[in-house]
Design a protein around this motif. Structure first.
Motif, PDB file in Angstrom:
ATOM      1  N   GLY A  74       4.499   5.407   6.450  1.00  0.00           N
ATOM      2  CA  GLY A  74       4.364   4.611   7.664  1.00  0.00           C
ATOM      3  C   GLY A  74       5.458   3.587   7.850  1.00  0.00           C
ATOM      4  O   GLY A  74       5.284   2.655   8.635  1.00  0.00           O
TER       5      GLY A  74
ATOM      6  N   GLN B  38       3.158  11.575   8.056  1.00  0.00           N
ATOM      7  CA  GLN B  38       3.774  10.473   8.802  1.00  0.00           C
ATOM      8  C   GLN B  38       3.032  10.207  10.109  1.00  0.00           C
ATOM      9  O   GLN B  38       2.914   9.059  10.545  1.00  0.00           O
TER      10      GLN B  38
ATOM     11  N   GLN C  59      -0.060  10.343  10.575  1.00  0.00           N
ATOM     12  CA  GLN C  59      -1.313   9.633  10.305  1.00  0.00           C
ATOM     13  C   GLN C  59      -1.115   8.130  10.301  1.00  0.00           C
ATOM     14  O   GLN C  59      -2.081   7.353  10.412  1.00  0.00           O
ATOM     15  N   PHE C  60       0.134   7.676  10.129  1.00  0.00           N
ATOM     16  CA  PHE C  60       0.413   6.240  10.013  1.00  0.00           C
ATOM     17  C   PHE C  60       1.219   5.718  11.191  1.00  0.00           C
ATOM     18  O   PHE C  60       1.740   4.627  11.129  1.00  0.00           O
TER      19      PHE C  60
ATOM     20  N   THR D  51       0.860  -1.180   0.000  1.00  0.00           N
ATOM     21  CA  THR D  51       0.000   0.000   0.000  1.00  0.00           C
ATOM     22  C   THR D  51       0.897   1.231   0.000  1.00  0.00           C
ATOM     23  O   THR D  51       1.707   1.413   0.907  1.00  0.00           O
TER      24      THR D  51
ATOM     25  N   ALA E  43       0.730   4.601   0.406  1.00  0.00           N
ATOM     26  CA  ALA E  43       0.776   5.577   1.500  1.00  0.00           C
ATOM     27  C   ALA E  43       1.403   4.973   2.747  1.00  0.00           C
ATOM     28  O   ALA E  43       2.241   5.602   3.401  1.00  0.00           O
ATOM     29  N   ASN E  44       1.018   3.738   3.075  1.00  0.00           N
ATOM     30  CA  ASN E  44       1.579   3.082   4.257  1.00  0.00           C
ATOM     31  C   ASN E  44       3.082   2.884   4.128  1.00  0.00           C
ATOM     32  O   ASN E  44       3.836   3.088   5.083  1.00  0.00           O
TER      33      ASN E  44
END
Length: 221
Positions: free
Chosen positions: A193, A218, A220-221, A186, A188-189
């Motif tokens: 993240g 960052q 957010q994860f 994924t 974004a992850n």
């Protein structure tokens, strides 16, 4: 009989083509199936799994129940996938196949991701989905379409793709993948993240944004 330089070069070129074709895909199975088991005493180790004696195989080695059951989509993305791989069906070992059920809440999203080891074919069972994938560099061309019940779409191996429920009712899709263990990254992850985090200096330059934006993402994860 002596061969000319042109003939020798032709043979070399032919050998190179045949050799490249020979390594272009997984080797063909040498038996009907190779049911994966967690048994180090099994005789054969194939694709990261030990193989059961074929004579001991039963119908349950090729069976899975539960794709009729909706997944819980009460999360930030409004999306959940039930992926069935060789870990759920031992009989998938060496067959190069897996299957998944995708559930979407209204306006739920399966975010941009890739499958490093598989192409995917997706069929919409209920609802409507906006789907697409992006071609590789340098074009990065978006190929997308809105799908409705009964429609089918293909995502080539390794390319970033997504599905978004564009309706105000739940949506369901079934996907088949060309690997017993397709993997998923994924985007974004992976970018925001990772553990430990990618350097803010790297991400600010890559995305051409302020450091505060990167710090926020960052977090957010």
């Amino acid at each position: 009989m002596k061969k000319t330089v042109a003939e020798i070069l032709a043979y070399v070129a032919l050998w190179a083509v045949v050799s490249s074709l020979a390594y272009a895909s997984d080797p063909s199975p040498l038996q009907d199936f190779c049911v994966a088991v967690n048994d180090s005493k099994a005789a054969v180790f194939v694709n990261g799994k030990f193989c059961q004696d074929p004579k001991m195989a039963t119908a349950n080695d090729f069976f899975f129940s539960g794709l009729n059951i909706p997944s819980n989509t009460s999360n930030k993305l409004g999306f959940m996938v039930n992926l069935v791989t060789v870990d759920q069906i031992g009989g998938l070992n060496t067959l190069g196949l897996s299957i998944a059920r995708l559930d979407f809440a209204p306006y739920g999203l399966d975010p941009p991701h890739t499958h490093p080891r598989a192409s995917e074919i997706l069929a919409v069972v209920e609802g409507s989905l906006y789907v697409g994938f992006v071609t590789s560099n340098p074009d990065n061309r978006l190929i997308s379409k809105v799908l409705y019940k009964g429609d089918v779409f293909v995502f080539p191996v390794g390319l970033i793709h997504f599905q978004l429920n564009v309706g105000n009712t739940p949506a369901v899709a079934i996907a088949a993948l060309s690997s017993q263990n397709p993997g998923v990254i994924t985007i974004a992850n992976a970018v925001f993240g990772s553990k430990p985090p990618i350097s803010v200096d790297v991400l600010t330059k890559a995305f051409q944004v302020d450091k505060n934006v990167v710090n926020y993402l960052q977090a957010q994860f």
